[in-house]
Design an enzyme around this catalytic site. Structure first.
Site, PDB file in Angstrom:
ATOM      1  N   HIS A  55     -19.579   6.197 -49.713  1.00 24.98           N
ATOM      2  CA  HIS A  55     -18.642   5.966 -50.814  1.00 24.98           C
ATOM      3  C   HIS A  55     -18.793   4.531 -51.318  1.00 24.98           C
ATOM      4  CE1 HIS A  55     -16.289   4.999 -47.078  1.00 24.98           C
ATOM      5  NE2 HIS A  55     -16.262   3.855 -47.733  1.00 24.98           N
TER       6      HIS A  55
HETATM    7  C1  T46 Z   1     -15.871   1.520 -45.357  1.00 24.89           C
HETATM    8  C2  T46 Z   1     -16.473   1.920 -44.062  1.00 24.89           C
HETATM    9  C3  T46 Z   1     -17.343   0.882 -43.462  1.00 24.89           C
HETATM   10  C4  T46 Z   1      -6.821   4.957 -43.117  1.00 24.89           C
HETATM   11  O1  T46 Z   1      -5.801   5.663 -43.075  1.00 24.89           O
HETATM   12  N1  T46 Z   1      -6.707   3.597 -43.189  1.00 24.89           N
HETATM   13  C5  T46 Z   1      -7.787   2.784 -43.234  1.00 24.89           C
HETATM   14  O2  T46 Z   1      -7.626   1.545 -43.300  1.00 24.89           O
HETATM   15  C6  T46 Z   1      -9.082   3.383 -43.218  1.00 24.89           C
HETATM   16  C7  T46 Z   1     -10.319   2.490 -43.288  1.00 24.89           C
HETATM   17  C8  T46 Z   1      -9.187   4.744 -43.157  1.00 24.89           C
HETATM   18  N2  T46 Z   1      -8.065   5.510 -43.104  1.00 24.89           N
HETATM   19  C9  T46 Z   1      -8.215   6.979 -43.010  1.00 24.89           C
HETATM   20  C10 T46 Z   1      -8.753   7.653 -44.259  1.00 24.89           C
HETATM   21  C11 T46 Z   1      -9.476   8.863 -43.700  1.00 24.89           C
HETATM   22  O3  T46 Z   1      -8.550   9.906 -43.541  1.00 24.89           O
HETATM   23  O4  T46 Z   1      -9.133   7.267 -41.967  1.00 24.89           O
HETATM   24  C12 T46 Z   1      -9.911   8.414 -42.301  1.00 24.89           C
HETATM   25  C13 T46 Z   1     -11.405   8.082 -42.231  1.00 24.89           C
HETATM   26  O5  T46 Z   1     -11.714   7.166 -43.282  1.00 24.89           O
HETATM   27  P1  T46 Z   1     -13.145   7.148 -44.000  1.00 24.89           P
HETATM   28  O6  T46 Z   1     -13.676   8.511 -44.122  1.00 24.89           O
HETATM   29  O7  T46 Z   1     -13.003   6.353 -45.260  1.00 24.89           O
HETATM   30  O8  T46 Z   1     -14.000   6.356 -42.907  1.00 24.89           O
HETATM   31  P2  T46 Z   1     -15.444   5.718 -43.051  1.00 24.89           P
HETATM   32  O9  T46 Z   1     -15.796   5.197 -41.700  1.00 24.89           O
HETATM   33  O10 T46 Z   1     -16.398   6.621 -43.710  1.00 24.89           O
HETATM   34  O11 T46 Z   1     -15.250   4.464 -44.022  1.00 24.89           O
HETATM   35  C14 T46 Z   1     -14.569   3.318 -43.561  1.00 24.89           C
HETATM   36  C15 T46 Z   1     -13.757   2.716 -44.696  1.00 24.89           C
HETATM   37  O12 T46 Z   1     -12.868   3.705 -45.213  1.00 24.89           O
HETATM   38  C16 T46 Z   1     -14.633   2.198 -45.807  1.00 24.89           C
HETATM   39  O13 T46 Z   1     -13.870   1.368 -46.656  1.00 24.89           O
HETATM   40  O14 T46 Z   1     -16.460   0.773 -46.101  1.00 24.89           O
HETATM   41  O15 T46 Z   1     -15.507   2.358 -43.081  1.00 24.89           O
END
Ligand code: T46
Length: 138
Positions: A55
């Site tokens: 993303h």
């Molecule tokens: C990025 C990479 C390096 C939250 O509720 N709060 C938070 O602060 C974060 C980061 C995530 N979430 C929830 C949202 C989703 O339901 O945790 C779940 C997994 O998040 P996401 O799919 O976005 O995770 P990654 O590891 O793909 O991405 C994260 C960050 O979201 C993103 O900003 O750059 O780590």
């Protein structure tokens, strides 16, 4: 976010204070990194072969650090791509808004520590690559 490129994403070398009992790396708002830290989170217990990211962000700036172990980061501005391997706790990768990022090849026990300029806001995410390309005018 429209005009940012992968060349705006820089490696930041953080202080490493060393003594015989080990190392310490301090990170202070606006001194060691060029934004105010509003949020800290970390990725850990990542199963072998898994990928994170996939993303871009509209407004969010982040510093990614391999606090333990290592992993690869692919950065993509829609035109150019860059690959960075992080595996040192005193080296950070600044990722600016408008950059598609993918993280993979996590080593066993890797911890990806992230310092973020904004609170969590799902509206800040661009999770479809087609939409990302459109926003970048590509
Ligand atoms: C990025 C990479 C390096 C939250 O509720 N709060 C938070 O602060 C974060 C980061 C995530 N979430 C929830 C949202 C989703 O339901 O945790 C779940 C997994 O998040 P996401 O799919 O976005 O995770 P990654 O590891 O793909 O991405 C994260 C960050 O979201 C993103 O900003 O750059 O780590």
């Amino acid at each position: 976010m429209k005009n940012t490129t992968i060349y705006d994403c820089k490696i930041v070398e953080l202080k490493k204070i060393h003594n015989r009992a080990g190392n310490i790396t301090p990170i202070e708002n606006m001194q060691d990194i060029p934004f105010n830290i509003k949020r800290v989170y970390y990725l850990y217990d990542i199963p072998s072969g898994e990928e994170r990211g996939g993303h871009a962000h509209r407004k969010l700036k982040q510093l990614l650090i391999a606090a333990s172990g290592g992993f690869d980061v692919k950065l993509d501005d829609g035109r150019n791509k860059k690959f960075v391997h992080l595996n040192r706790p005193n080296i950070g990768l600044m990722v600016v808004p408008g950059i598609w990022r993918e993280l993979n090849n996590f080593s066993s026990g890797a911890i990806c520590l992230v310092l973020a300029s904004e609170n969590y806001d799902e509206k800040d995410y661009i999770r479809k690559y087609n939409e990302f390309k459109k926003l970048k005018n590509i």
